[in-house]
Write a protein that holds these residues in place. Structure first.
Motif, mmCIF file in Angstrom:
data_model
loop_
_atom_site.group_PDB
_atom_site.id
_atom_site.type_symbol
_atom_site.label_atom_id
_atom_site.label_comp_id
_atom_site.label_asym_id
_atom_site.label_seq_id
_atom_site.Cartn_x
_atom_site.Cartn_y
_atom_site.Cartn_z
ATOM 1 N N GLY A 195 31.495 -1.161 -48.612
ATOM 2 C CA GLY A 195 31.120 -2.206 -49.008
ATOM 3 C C GLY A 195 30.312 -2.709 -48.010
ATOM 4 N N ILE A 196 29.351 -3.605 -47.776
ATOM 5 C CA ILE A 196 28.390 -4.379 -47.081
ATOM 6 C C ILE A 196 28.283 -4.142 -45.666
ATOM 7 C CG2 ILE A 196 28.658 -6.103 -47.605
ATOM 8 C CD1 ILE A 196 25.146 -4.524 -46.964
ATOM 9 N N GLU A 197 29.445 -5.214 -45.464
ATOM 10 C CA GLU A 197 30.061 -5.700 -43.873
ATOM 11 C C GLU A 197 30.527 -3.806 -43.165
ATOM 12 O OE1 GLU A 197 33.473 -8.689 -43.879
ATOM 13 O OE2 GLU A 197 32.462 -9.442 -45.437
ATOM 14 N N LYS A 198 31.144 -3.072 -43.549
ATOM 15 C CA LYS A 198 31.761 -2.061 -43.377
ATOM 16 C C LYS A 198 30.079 -0.882 -42.738
ATOM 17 C CE LYS A 198 36.045 -1.526 -43.533
ATOM 18 N NZ LYS A 198 37.745 -0.386 -44.369
ATOM 19 N N VAL A 199 29.161 -1.300 -43.352
ATOM 20 C CA VAL A 199 27.519 -0.509 -43.348
ATOM 21 C C VAL A 199 27.018 -1.042 -42.219
ATOM 22 C CG1 VAL A 199 25.389 -0.363 -44.851
ATOM 23 C CG2 VAL A 199 27.673 0.549 -46.081
ATOM 24 N N ASN A 200 27.267 -2.394 -42.482
ATOM 25 C CA ASN A 200 26.414 -3.469 -41.468
ATOM 26 C C ASN A 200 27.193 -3.110 -40.160
ATOM 27 O OD1 ASN A 200 24.447 -4.650 -42.756
ATOM 28 N ND2 ASN A 200 26.008 -6.611 -42.897
ATOM 29 N N ALA A 201 28.315 -3.096 -40.274
ATOM 30 C CA ALA A 201 28.559 -2.059 -38.933
ATOM 31 C C ALA A 201 28.556 -1.024 -38.291
ATOM 32 C CB ALA A 201 30.829 -1.814 -39.031
ATOM 33 N N GLU A 202 28.237 0.257 -39.509
ATOM 34 C CA GLU A 202 27.528 1.240 -38.333
ATOM 35 C C GLU A 202 26.810 1.417 -38.554
ATOM 36 O OE1 GLU A 202 27.312 6.165 -40.951
ATOM 37 O OE2 GLU A 202 29.272 4.181 -41.063
ATOM 38 N N LEU A 203 25.841 0.337 -38.951
ATOM 39 C CA LEU A 203 24.959 0.144 -38.513
ATOM 40 C C LEU A 203 24.004 0.072 -37.079
ATOM 41 C CD1 LEU A 203 22.791 -1.186 -41.823
ATOM 42 C CD2 LEU A 203 22.622 1.265 -40.946
ATOM 43 N N GLN A 204 25.413 -0.640 -36.982
ATOM 44 C CA GLN A 204 25.284 -1.601 -35.695
ATOM 45 C C GLN A 204 25.679 -0.500 -34.464
ATOM 46 O OE1 GLN A 204 27.967 -4.932 -35.565
ATOM 47 N NE2 GLN A 204 26.131 -6.086 -33.498
ATOM 48 N N GLN A 205 26.954 0.188 -35.289
ATOM 49 C CA GLN A 205 27.346 1.474 -34.128
ATOM 50 C C GLN A 205 26.151 2.634 -33.998
ATOM 51 O OE1 GLN A 205 30.656 2.660 -35.947
ATOM 52 N NE2 GLN A 205 31.804 1.193 -35.704
ATOM 53 N N ARG A 206 25.345 2.707 -34.554
ATOM 54 C CA ARG A 206 24.274 4.118 -34.581
ATOM 55 C C ARG A 206 23.243 3.438 -33.851
ATOM 56 N NH1 ARG A 206 24.663 8.257 -38.109
ATOM 57 N NH2 ARG A 206 26.726 8.477 -39.083
ATOM 58 N N GLY A 207 23.587 1.645 -33.407
ATOM 59 C CA GLY A 207 22.223 1.423 -32.511
ATOM 60 C C GLY A 207 21.237 0.386 -32.954
ATOM 61 N N LEU A 208 21.248 -0.066 -34.321
ATOM 62 C CA LEU A 208 20.112 -1.061 -35.332
ATOM 63 C C LEU A 208 20.360 -2.036 -34.505
ATOM 64 C CD1 LEU A 208 20.696 1.745 -37.131
ATOM 65 C CD2 LEU A 208 19.271 0.491 -38.142
ATOM 66 N N ASN A 209 19.800 -3.087 -34.636
ATOM 67 C CA ASN A 209 19.954 -4.563 -33.667
ATOM 68 C C ASN A 209 20.077 -5.519 -34.917
ATOM 69 O OD1 ASN A 209 17.536 -4.964 -35.166
ATOM 70 N ND2 ASN A 209 16.448 -4.365 -32.691
ATOM 71 N N ASP A 210 20.179 -6.799 -34.743
ATOM 72 C CA ASP A 210 20.706 -7.727 -35.743
ATOM 73 C C ASP A 210 19.138 -8.077 -37.374
ATOM 74 O OD1 ASP A 210 22.962 -7.917 -34.793
ATOM 75 O OD2 ASP A 210 22.710 -9.646 -33.446
#
Length: 454
Positions: free
Chosen positions: A218-233
């Motif tokens: 799902g999109i929420e966990k994808v966003n969380a993973e992107l954040q963990q991988r160093g992408l900003n808001d």
């Protein structure tokens, strides 16, 4: 006493299942041949360096490694223990393992092309139907040993190849009765442009690995993973816009043009998608920007085939363009593009939708009854005539009651029985019973090859 069992994630196939699988294989093989592809086979195992580093960090974890021979040798024991510790730390060492079971058919094919490029006529079009192995968690539609059916073209950059592969998918799935399949299409060039828009091409793998999990987490966990991988808001917001693009194929292409069209890589990817979707307009082709296919080697258009929506099943095929895969083996600049069919999942889909033809289950067409020594000798002679004419036949192994022989035919789905008793033997006749239509004919033994066993 050893308990009879098989490794988790593998299966035995009964005769009935094998016949159904052969129906799928033959359908796919016939279409491959129709489109001018040639057969190829490669070994079950490859040198581990051939495979490692080619499938992304997730894929590399699923490669089955094979222990070297002679590791129980006392002289090697200390060295082997040290090597095993390295493996536990995620490192590979030739002291412990030099080979691995192949993860897919594409990398071994690239290795083959690199080894034989001076002997091949390009463009080289090959198909391959062989098992592959992945150390995955077994579940419905996902096995540790399964068969792939691949078709690849190397030595050509023409998008006509992508159009041909789309039409191969359409022809195969239509012939199998899966007319409601979906073929999703995207371009790694568009994903590269998205990465550039989000801070640089070095973000490519971070973004594709996360996006590739969208259906599962799902999109929420994808966003969380992107954040963990160093992408900003701000970067995650751009990816969100990208993932929310909808509408018809043309509407999606127009929207992506607005978001990424000013980036040269993105513009190129959009133009390629437009060309293929227009040229293959009669197929079930859907532009899907959420499609990422998290394998390192894809460089252009990518595909993923989905089962009809009425069946809860993941991908039943996929592939894409890989314009320098042979460069991994020291032979650069040989472009390629290919697709794969997931036969095991296709089998499950056809089974659930009851799409296998009844004739698939017919192995033996005719069973000759065994009614005594003289009768069985005559029956065997007549049976050999039928076999010579291409009719699949067998004779019951012993002289026994009619009921038992009829039951054997019923259990094996044999549609016809031929009876030669003492009276038939004297008259030179045989009785042919059609068990499905529940009718019978009397035929001269000498005329049996002219009888139609439909």
């Amino acid at each position: 006493m050893t308990k009879a069992s098989i490794p988790q994630g593998t299966r035995d196939f009964t005769p009935e299942v094998v016949r159904k699988r052969q129906f799928i294989f033959n359908t796919i093989r016939n279409v491959f041949e129709l489109y001018g592809f040639q057969p190829l086979e490669t070994p079950a195992m490859e040198n581990i360096d051939t495979l490692m580093g080619k499938y992304g960090e997730e894929g590399d974890k699923l490669i089955f490694k094979i222990l070297n021979n002679g590791l129980d040798n006392k002289e090697k024991e200390e060295k082997s223990r040290a090597a095993f510790e390295k493996v536990l730390q995620g490192k590979n060492t030739a002291d412990l393992t030099e080979r691995a079971l192949k993860y897919d058919l594409t990398i071994p094919f690239a290795r083959f092309v690199a080894m034989n490029h001076n002997k091949l006529t390009f463009p080289f079009k090959r198909y391959q139907i062989q098992p592959v192995w992945r150390a995955d968690k077994p579940q419905r539609g996902r096995y540790r040993e399964f068969t792939q059916c691949d078709a690849d073209v190397v030595g050509s950059r023409s998008l006509l190849n992508e159009v041909e592969l789309v039409n191969i998918y359409h022809t195969v799935f239509t012939n199998l009765g899966l007319t409601a399949y979906e073929l999703r299409i995207n371009s790694r060039k568009i994903l590269t442009a998205l990465a550039e828009r989000c801070g640089g091409a070095d973000q490519m793998m971070n973004i594709t690995i996360a996006i590739d999990k969208l259906d599962k987490i799902g999109i929420e966990k994808v966003n969380a993973e992107l954040q963990q991988r160093g992408l900003n808001d701000a970067q995650i917001s751009i990816i969100g816009q990208y993932l929310n693009i909808g509408g018809s194929n043309e509407e999606k292409l127009s929207a992506i043009e607005t978001l990424l069209g000013e980036i040269s890589t993105g513009k190129e990817g959009i133009e390629e998608l437009r060309l293929v979707t227009e040229a293959a307009a009669n197929s079930n082709l859907i532009v899907d920007f959420t499609l990422a296919r998290g394998l390192n080697y894809y460089t252009g258009i990518i595909f993923e085939a989905k089962a009809p929506a009425t069946v809860k099943m993941g991908s039943i095929g996929g592939g894409g363009r890989y314009d320098d895969l042979t460069g991994l083996f020291g032979v650069p600049n040989i472009p390629g593009v290919g697709i794969s069919f997931g036969v095991d999942r296709i089998f499950d889909v056809l089974e659930e939708l009851q799409l296998f033809p009844d004739a698939v289950q017919t192995g033996t067409q005719v069973l000759f009854f065994n009614l005594g020594d003289a009768e069985s000798k005559a029956a065997y002679k007549v049976m050999q005539q039928l076999r010579a004419a291409g009719v699949r036949s067998e004779i019951f192994h012993e002289n026994t009651k009619f009921d038992k022989q009829f039951k054997y035919a019923e259990n094996k789905n044999i549609p016809y029985v031929v009876i030669i008793g003492s009276q038939e033997l004297a008259d030179g006749n045989c009785v042919v019973k059609d068990l499905r239509a529940r009718k019978q004919d009397t035929v001269k033994m000498t005329d049996i090859t002219g009888y139609t066993f439909a």
